[in-house]
Design a protein around this motif. Structure first.
Motif, PDB file in Angstrom:
ATOM      1  N   SER A   1       0.821  -1.209   0.000  1.00 33.13           N
ATOM      2  CA  SER A   1       0.000   0.000   0.000  1.00 33.13           C
ATOM      3  C   SER A   1       0.855   1.258   0.000  1.00 33.13           C
ATOM      4  O   SER A   1       0.478   2.286  -0.578  1.00 33.13           O
ATOM      5  CB  SER A   1      -0.944   0.014   1.202  1.00 33.13           C
ATOM      6  N   VAL A   2       2.021   1.198   0.641  1.00 27.78           N
ATOM      7  CA  VAL A   2       2.918   2.354   0.694  1.00 27.78           C
ATOM      8  C   VAL A   2       3.696   2.486  -0.611  1.00 27.78           C
ATOM      9  O   VAL A   2       4.043   3.596  -1.029  1.00 27.78           O
ATOM     10  CB  VAL A   2       3.875   2.243   1.895  1.00 27.78           C
ATOM     11  N   MET A   3       3.970   1.384  -1.278  1.00 27.84           N
ATOM     12  CA  MET A   3       4.704   1.430  -2.550  1.00 27.84           C
ATOM     13  C   MET A   3       4.071   2.399  -3.529  1.00 27.84           C
ATOM     14  O   MET A   3       4.764   3.111  -4.256  1.00 27.84           O
ATOM     15  CB  MET A   3       4.736   0.036  -3.196  1.00 27.84           C
ATOM     16  N   VAL A   4       2.751   2.412  -3.574  1.00 33.37           N
ATOM     17  CA  VAL A   4       2.041   3.200  -4.578  1.00 33.37           C
ATOM     18  C   VAL A   4       1.355   4.426  -4.001  1.00 33.37           C
ATOM     19  O   VAL A   4       0.850   5.254  -4.763  1.00 33.37           O
ATOM     20  CB  VAL A   4       1.002   2.332  -5.322  1.00 33.37           C
ATOM     21  N   ARG A   5       1.336   4.583  -2.702  1.00 34.57           N
ATOM     22  CA  ARG A   5       0.729   5.765  -2.096  1.00 34.57           C
ATOM     23  C   ARG A   5       1.547   6.232  -0.905  1.00 34.57           C
ATOM     24  O   ARG A   5       1.076   6.225   0.243  1.00 34.57           O
ATOM     25  CB  ARG A   5      -0.704   5.457  -1.663  1.00 34.57           C
ATOM     26  N   PRO A   6       2.793   6.657  -1.130  1.00 33.95           N
ATOM     27  CA  PRO A   6       3.592   7.131  -0.005  1.00 33.95           C
ATOM     28  C   PRO A   6       3.003   8.369   0.655  1.00 33.95           C
ATOM     29  O   PRO A   6       3.303   8.670   1.809  1.00 33.95           O
ATOM     30  CB  PRO A   6       4.959   7.432  -0.636  1.00 33.95           C
TER      31      PRO A   6
ATOM     32  N   ASN B   1       5.141  -5.499  14.200  1.00 35.56           N
ATOM     33  CA  ASN B   1       4.614  -6.083  15.432  1.00 35.56           C
ATOM     34  C   ASN B   1       4.500  -5.029  16.528  1.00 35.56           C
ATOM     35  O   ASN B   1       3.543  -5.011  17.305  1.00 35.56           O
ATOM     36  CB  ASN B   1       5.513  -7.227  15.897  1.00 35.56           C
ATOM     37  N   GLY B   2       5.504  -4.135  16.586  1.00 35.05           N
ATOM     38  CA  GLY B   2       5.480  -3.099  17.603  1.00 35.05           C
ATOM     39  C   GLY B   2       4.383  -2.071  17.380  1.00 35.05           C
ATOM     40  O   GLY B   2       3.732  -1.626  18.327  1.00 35.05           O
TER      41      GLY B   2
ATOM     42  N   HIS C   1       1.045  -2.569   9.315  1.00 32.02           N
ATOM     43  CA  HIS C   1       2.093  -2.729   8.303  1.00 32.02           C
ATOM     44  C   HIS C   1       2.239  -1.495   7.425  1.00 32.02           C
ATOM     45  O   HIS C   1       3.153  -1.422   6.594  1.00 32.02           O
ATOM     46  CB  HIS C   1       1.775  -3.934   7.410  1.00 32.02           C
ATOM     47  N   THR C   2       1.340  -0.535   7.573  1.00 33.97           N
ATOM     48  CA  THR C   2       1.360   0.648   6.718  1.00 33.97           C
ATOM     49  C   THR C   2       2.243   1.714   7.345  1.00 33.97           C
ATOM     50  O   THR C   2       1.782   2.586   8.092  1.00 33.97           O
ATOM     51  CB  THR C   2      -0.069   1.186   6.507  1.00 33.97           C
ATOM     52  N   PHE C   3       3.531   1.634   7.061  1.00 41.77           N
ATOM     53  CA  PHE C   3       4.508   2.595   7.567  1.00 41.77           C
ATOM     54  C   PHE C   3       5.727   2.551   6.665  1.00 41.77           C
ATOM     55  O   PHE C   3       5.850   1.688   5.805  1.00 41.77           O
ATOM     56  CB  PHE C   3       4.912   2.273   9.016  1.00 41.77           C
TER      57      PHE C   3
END
Length: 224
Positions: free
Chosen positions: A141-146, A206-207, A211-213
């Motif tokens: 998701s971040v690859m295409v929408r940073p 996990n912290g 996963h979106t970061f």
């Protein structure tokens, strides 16, 4: 001419035929991003029949690679070299191959290339291909929408061909990664640093509980 729909991204100067090997989350996300930017995108599948539900043109792996100007490896990193071998060197020769794969064990605790990298293995197996490693340090998701994130972040490039890295940089720009967010970290051997980040990525996810970061490389203040 391809156009960028991402805020702050410059207009691309070249319309390209992009063949994405793999139809998983990563492959589909990249297909959507580059299609929106005006490129012709085909997804390559080992079983292309009946995959019209994906919303993109789908072809066999060899056909996808042969017809593309730029090939993207979005196959599972544990089997990527085998899959590319089945496609064959003639379909890949002379092209830029953008590798976004990482070989991880099923429990995400071990790398399949602990003393090397998938990109290095691909480059060694296909010396007539210009391999560039990028986009493997983040979720699809971040690859295409940073721009979904709270601030700027960093995408890395590794590869031995300056021309292939320039092509990759333009395509990253079309996904919303301005030049100031891109960091060339060296030759293809530096790809192992990108891939090995996968273990830290898992720990951070996990912290955070998501996963979106992404990470941002913050340089020291400029000297005056």
């Amino acid at each position: 001419m391809a156009r960028s729909a991402r805020a702050g991204a410059a207009v691309s100067v070249a319309h390209m035929r992009i063949g994405i090997l793999g139809t998983g989350n990563v492959g589909r996300a990249l297909a959507a991003g580059w299609s929106e930017a005006g490129h012709d995108v085909v997804l390559g599948s080992r079983r292309p029949a009946g995959r019209g539900d994906l919303g993109f043109a789908v072809a066999g792996l060899t056909e996808t690679a042969a017809d593309a100007e730029v090939v993207v490896n979005a196959t599972p990193g544990t089997v990527s070299v085998e899959i590319l071998g089945a496609i064959g060197a003639p379909a890949l020769a002379g092209k830029t191959l953008i590798d976004v794969g990482v070989g991880l064990s099923d429990d995400f605790t071990e790398l399949s290339h602990p003393n090397s990298s998938l990109s290095e293995q691909i480059q060694a197996a296909f010396p007539q291909v210009d391999v560039v490693k990028t986009l493997c340090t983040m979720d699809s998701s971040v690859m295409v929408r940073p721009d979904r994130l709270a601030g700027p972040s960093t995408v890395f490039l590794s590869g031995d061909s300056a021309a292939a890295k320039r092509t990759t940089a333009r395509l990253l720009n079309d996904l919303g990664w301005p030049a100031s967010w891109q960091l060339d970290i060296g030759g293809i051997a530096s790809a192992r640093g990108q891939e090995h980040f996968a273990l830290l990525f898992t720990g951070i996810a996990n912290g955070l509980g998501v996963h979106t970061f992404n990470i941002n490389v913050v340089p020291p203040p400029a000297t005056r």
